[in-house]
Write a protein that holds these residues in place. Sequence first.
Motif, PDB file in Angstrom:
ATOM      1  N   PRO A 184       1.066  -1.546  -0.312  1.00 45.71           N
ATOM      2  CA  PRO A 184      -0.288  -0.345  -0.012  1.00 45.71           C
ATOM      3  C   PRO A 184       1.018   1.213   0.192  1.00 45.71           C
ATOM      4  CG  PRO A 184      -0.232  -1.158   2.208  1.00 45.71           C
ATOM      5  CD  PRO A 184       0.549  -1.500   1.710  1.00 45.71           C
ATOM      6  N   VAL A 185       2.194   1.088   0.399  1.00 43.12           N
ATOM      7  CA  VAL A 185       3.199   2.459   0.670  1.00 43.12           C
ATOM      8  C   VAL A 185       4.216   1.461   0.887  1.00 43.12           C
ATOM      9  CG1 VAL A 185       3.733   4.455   1.770  1.00 43.12           C
ATOM     10  CG2 VAL A 185       1.443   3.459   2.367  1.00 43.12           C
ATOM     11  N   ALA A 186       5.049   2.415  -1.027  1.00 48.37           N
ATOM     12  CA  ALA A 186       6.403   2.285  -0.673  1.00 48.37           C
ATOM     13  C   ALA A 186       7.420   3.103  -1.291  1.00 48.37           C
ATOM     14  CB  ALA A 186       6.279   1.603  -2.646  1.00 48.37           C
ATOM     15  N   VAL A 187       8.235   3.126  -0.940  1.00 47.18           N
ATOM     16  CA  VAL A 187       9.260   4.117  -0.348  1.00 47.18           C
ATOM     17  C   VAL A 187      10.883   3.941  -1.564  1.00 47.18           C
ATOM     18  CG1 VAL A 187      10.930   6.129   0.908  1.00 47.18           C
ATOM     19  CG2 VAL A 187       8.478   5.462   1.237  1.00 47.18           C
ATOM     20  N   ILE A 188      11.260   5.014  -2.509  1.00 50.70           N
ATOM     21  CA  ILE A 188      12.748   4.635  -3.193  1.00 50.70           C
ATOM     22  C   ILE A 188      13.101   6.005  -2.638  1.00 50.70           C
ATOM     23  CG2 ILE A 188      13.662   4.891  -5.403  1.00 50.70           C
ATOM     24  CD1 ILE A 188      11.372   3.297  -6.163  1.00 50.70           C
ATOM     25  N   THR A 189      14.040   5.723  -1.380  1.00 51.08           N
ATOM     26  CA  THR A 189      15.451   6.797  -1.632  1.00 51.08           C
ATOM     27  C   THR A 189      15.731   7.182  -2.510  1.00 51.08           C
ATOM     28  OG1 THR A 189      16.377   5.512  -0.418  1.00 51.08           O
ATOM     29  CG2 THR A 189      14.909   6.077   1.212  1.00 51.08           C
ATOM     30  N   ASN A 190      16.510   6.792  -3.238  1.00 51.98           N
ATOM     31  CA  ASN A 190      17.374   7.129  -4.688  1.00 51.98           C
ATOM     32  C   ASN A 190      17.516   6.260  -5.019  1.00 51.98           C
ATOM     33  OD1 ASN A 190      19.363   6.040  -2.373  1.00 51.98           O
ATOM     34  ND2 ASN A 190      19.360   7.907  -1.861  1.00 51.98           N
ATOM     35  N   LEU A 191      18.092   6.382  -6.513  1.00 52.84           N
ATOM     36  CA  LEU A 191      18.913   4.988  -7.066  1.00 52.84           C
ATOM     37  C   LEU A 191      19.737   5.657  -7.695  1.00 52.84           C
ATOM     38  CD1 LEU A 191      15.758   4.570  -9.639  1.00 52.84           C
ATOM     39  CD2 LEU A 191      16.553   2.584  -7.641  1.00 52.84           C
ATOM     40  N   GLY A 192      21.057   4.359  -7.257  1.00 54.37           N
ATOM     41  CA  GLY A 192      22.836   5.019  -7.485  1.00 54.37           C
ATOM     42  C   GLY A 192      22.858   3.488  -7.605  1.00 54.37           C
ATOM     43  N   VAL A 193      24.242   3.613  -7.620  1.00 57.15           N
ATOM     44  CA  VAL A 193      25.365   2.490  -8.422  1.00 57.15           C
ATOM     45  C   VAL A 193      25.918   1.685  -7.034  1.00 57.15           C
ATOM     46  CG1 VAL A 193      26.598   1.071  -9.452  1.00 57.15           C
ATOM     47  CG2 VAL A 193      25.761   3.490 -10.276  1.00 57.15           C
ATOM     48  N   ASP A 194      25.115  -0.125  -7.450  1.00 61.08           N
ATOM     49  CA  ASP A 194      25.898  -0.266  -6.872  1.00 61.08           C
ATOM     50  C   ASP A 194      25.535  -2.830  -6.548  1.00 61.08           C
ATOM     51  OD1 ASP A 194      26.746  -1.061  -3.853  1.00 61.08           O
ATOM     52  OD2 ASP A 194      24.974  -1.331  -3.070  1.00 61.08           O
ATOM     53  N   HIS A 195      26.406  -3.318  -6.087  1.00 55.55           N
ATOM     54  CA  HIS A 195      26.044  -4.719  -6.397  1.00 55.55           C
ATOM     55  C   HIS A 195      25.960  -4.757  -7.720  1.00 55.55           C
ATOM     56  CE1 HIS A 195      25.034  -5.237  -1.881  1.00 55.55           C
ATOM     57  NE2 HIS A 195      23.458  -4.547  -2.172  1.00 55.55           N
ATOM     58  N   LEU A 196      27.255  -4.682  -8.404  1.00 58.00           N
ATOM     59  CA  LEU A 196      27.039  -5.074  -9.766  1.00 58.00           C
ATOM     60  C   LEU A 196      28.472  -6.257 -10.213  1.00 58.00           C
ATOM     61  CD1 LEU A 196      28.351  -1.904 -11.432  1.00 58.00           C
ATOM     62  CD2 LEU A 196      25.812  -2.656 -10.724  1.00 58.00           C
ATOM     63  N   ASP A 197      28.498  -6.662  -8.655  1.00 58.70           N
ATOM     64  CA  ASP A 197      28.908  -8.197  -8.671  1.00 58.70           C
ATOM     65  C   ASP A 197      27.943  -8.878  -8.554  1.00 58.70           C
ATOM     66  OD1 ASP A 197      28.374  -7.066  -5.924  1.00 58.70           O
ATOM     67  OD2 ASP A 197      29.759  -8.423  -5.228  1.00 58.70           O
ATOM     68  N   ARG A 198      26.880  -9.053  -8.040  1.00 61.23           N
ATOM     69  CA  ARG A 198      25.418  -9.747  -8.531  1.00 61.23           C
ATOM     70  C   ARG A 198      24.561  -9.589  -9.475  1.00 61.23           C
ATOM     71  NH1 ARG A 198      23.594 -12.142  -3.755  1.00 61.23           N
ATOM     72  NH2 ARG A 198      20.994 -11.908  -4.476  1.00 61.23           N
ATOM     73  N   HIS A 199      24.302  -7.782 -10.017  1.00 59.44           N
ATOM     74  CA  HIS A 199      23.353  -7.456 -10.628  1.00 59.44           C
ATOM     75  C   HIS A 199      24.103  -7.843 -12.331  1.00 59.44           C
ATOM     76  CE1 HIS A 199      20.138  -7.484  -8.227  1.00 59.44           C
ATOM     77  NE2 HIS A 199      21.250  -6.545  -6.646  1.00 59.44           N
ATOM     78  N   ARG A 200      25.532  -7.609 -11.609  1.00 66.67           N
ATOM     79  CA  ARG A 200      26.185  -6.803 -13.667  1.00 66.67           C
ATOM     80  C   ARG A 200      25.612  -5.766 -14.203  1.00 66.67           C
ATOM     81  NH1 ARG A 200      24.353 -12.258 -13.293  1.00 66.67           N
ATOM     82  NH2 ARG A 200      26.393 -13.705 -12.799  1.00 66.67           N
ATOM     83  N   GLY A 231       3.608  -4.318  -8.296  1.00 66.89           N
ATOM     84  CA  GLY A 231       2.766  -5.232  -8.075  1.00 66.89           C
ATOM     85  C   GLY A 231       1.417  -4.088  -7.953  1.00 66.89           C
ATOM     86  N   GLN A 232       2.305  -2.887  -6.679  1.00 65.99           N
ATOM     87  CA  GLN A 232       1.080  -1.624  -6.825  1.00 65.99           C
ATOM     88  C   GLN A 232      -0.373  -1.250  -8.091  1.00 65.99           C
ATOM     89  OE1 GLN A 232       4.294   1.365  -4.947  1.00 65.99           O
ATOM     90  NE2 GLN A 232       3.288   1.138  -3.603  1.00 65.99           N
ATOM     91  N   ASP A 233      -1.318  -0.884  -7.688  1.00 62.85           N
ATOM     92  CA  ASP A 233      -1.914  -0.038  -8.349  1.00 62.85           C
ATOM     93  C   ASP A 233      -2.830   1.406  -7.906  1.00 62.85           C
ATOM     94  OD1 ASP A 233      -4.031  -0.376 -10.247  1.00 62.85           O
ATOM     95  OD2 ASP A 233      -4.346  -2.395 -10.487  1.00 62.85           O
ATOM     96  N   GLN A 234      -3.476   2.120  -8.519  1.00 65.18           N
ATOM     97  CA  GLN A 234      -4.067   3.043  -8.166  1.00 65.18           C
ATOM     98  C   GLN A 234      -3.887   3.041  -7.586  1.00 65.18           C
ATOM     99  OE1 GLN A 234      -7.385   4.192 -11.356  1.00 65.18           O
ATOM    100  NE2 GLN A 234      -6.080   4.078 -12.876  1.00 65.18           N
ATOM    101  N   PRO A 235      -5.180   2.851  -5.682  1.00 67.27           N
ATOM    102  CA  PRO A 235      -5.161   3.142  -4.433  1.00 67.27           C
ATOM    103  C   PRO A 235      -3.417   3.385  -3.917  1.00 67.27           C
ATOM    104  CG  PRO A 235      -6.573   1.480  -4.919  1.00 67.27           C
ATOM    105  CD  PRO A 235      -5.158   1.351  -6.340  1.00 67.27           C
ATOM    106  N   ASP A 236      -2.578   2.714  -4.259  1.00 67.77           N
ATOM    107  CA  ASP A 236      -1.066   2.942  -3.914  1.00 67.77           C
ATOM    108  C   ASP A 236      -0.870   3.749  -3.544  1.00 67.77           C
ATOM    109  OD1 ASP A 236      -2.062   0.164  -2.472  1.00 67.77           O
ATOM    110  OD2 ASP A 236      -1.248  -0.413  -4.552  1.00 67.77           O
ATOM    111  N   VAL A 237       0.260   4.164  -3.185  1.00 69.00           N
ATOM    112  CA  VAL A 237       0.817   5.283  -2.989  1.00 69.00           C
ATOM    113  C   VAL A 237       2.709   5.207  -3.476  1.00 69.00           C
ATOM    114  CG1 VAL A 237       2.295   7.500  -1.477  1.00 69.00           C
ATOM    115  CG2 VAL A 237      -0.418   6.733  -1.353  1.00 69.00           C
ATOM    116  N   LEU A 238       3.238   5.924  -3.956  1.00 68.65           N
ATOM    117  CA  LEU A 238       4.650   5.598  -4.430  1.00 68.65           C
ATOM    118  C   LEU A 238       5.431   6.466  -4.246  1.00 68.65           C
ATOM    119  CD1 LEU A 238       7.598   4.330  -5.188  1.00 68.65           C
ATOM    120  CD2 LEU A 238       7.458   4.955  -7.368  1.00 68.65           C
ATOM    121  N   ILE A 239       6.525   6.334  -3.232  1.00 64.15           N
ATOM    122  CA  ILE A 239       6.943   7.777  -2.506  1.00 64.15           C
ATOM    123  C   ILE A 239       8.789   7.978  -3.041  1.00 64.15           C
ATOM    124  CG2 ILE A 239       8.292   9.112  -0.673  1.00 64.15           C
ATOM    125  CD1 ILE A 239       5.527   7.789   1.006  1.00 64.15           C
TER     126      ILE A 239
END
Length: 442
Positions: free
Chosen positions: A179-195, A210-218
């Motif tokens: 119902p509520v999700a937060v992304i604080t920022n997007l940078g670079v990390d864990h390239l040893d795993r994600h490549r 999986g969120q829909d219109q009633p949900d909140v993304l910050i």
Amino acid sequence: MTLDGLRSGAVGAEVPGGRVLLYGLGRSGRGAARFLAREGLQAEWLDARPAPEDETLMDELGWERGDAAGTYATVVAAPGVPIDHPDLVAFRARGAEVIGEVALAARLRPAVPMVGITGTAGKGSTTVLVAHLLRELGVRAREGGNIDPPLLDVVDDAEVAVVELSSFQLERVPGLRLPVAVITNLGVDHLDRHRTVEAYHAAKLNITAGQDQPDVLIVPHGLQVPTRAQVRPFQAERITLADGTSVLGAADLPDGVHPANAAAAVLAAEAMLSHLGRPALAGALAGALRSAQPVAGRFETVARLGNVRFVEDSIATRTLAVQAALERAAPPVAWLVGGRDKGADLDPLREAAAGRVSQVIAFGEDGEALARGLGLPYRVVQGEDGAATMRAAVRAGLDALKGEGTVLLAPIGTSFDQFRDYKARGDAFRQAAQALAAEVAR
């Protein structure tokens, strides 16, 4: 029995072929095991290098070691196991659904709403802050997930679960709707795993898949994210409710609480309170913010000596986290840099340090190489072990400041050259700073 059987209420039923496997134990796996056992579920387990406490728990539960060639309905995979591990690929090919502890909690405790928080930096501090705000406003909130304790250890005591989500955890959350999700920022990390950065960001963005219109993304102001949820941007300069009502000025925050984390946390708390049908008043949130405490090891002032502060941010090994620490530290800064280099991008750090850092104090395996890469004046220190090295670094930092500024541990490198983990490195800094401050004060 299967997890599907449990969800349909068939507790204790035997479902042919419906075997459950815990793949990877450790902190997350033990939490999942305890949770499943409380539900009356039998599971098998596999771990390439089980710790003694893992094997003891499995023996106590009477659970048998699983079969890597076996067929399972559900595989609960620990986040430390790469999602493309050959065994997980093979389990999926034989019909298993691979999930993690967060999906398990969401499915078996659907009545407990979650605030999910991810990001390259700041997600742990924001998680703790959101839980604090909700508790101060009368909600029985418990934090867990990537941050201690495991989510499954606290979800049964929670009215709301506030969950720190790593990219590894977000690779194994099929069907998760927050119902509520937060992304604080997007940078670079864990390239040893994600490549690739793209794969890393794709994992992070599963938080809103999986969120829909009633949900909140910050999200941070200016970050464009594909989502069906309501997007509410935050800015460090403006700690407000969603309608723009001011909550608190950044200058009024407690020492160690980052304004960006506070801005995101206020919006998250407001959104969850709305989800629960409760009011979110600016004055109440302001009071809750004023009583917040910084998370240990995250830009925490651990000692003072006159006009010099000793600030511990041992966890700052990601570029975004180090940059934030440099920007917050009162100049002039004696910057302790070292440990084992994991390939951090130094370009943004040169800019953040310009005019603020008087000297870099280099320590550990790659400290001097990192200092040279930063292009700043530096001094190398060393000791016979990690504790002695940190004592020398703290003293050199104090000497560099001449009575005013910040001795900052924001090391860029990982701790594993000289310490057990970042917490042990932070503890060594804390002890060295407090001892030195007491010695000089005498």
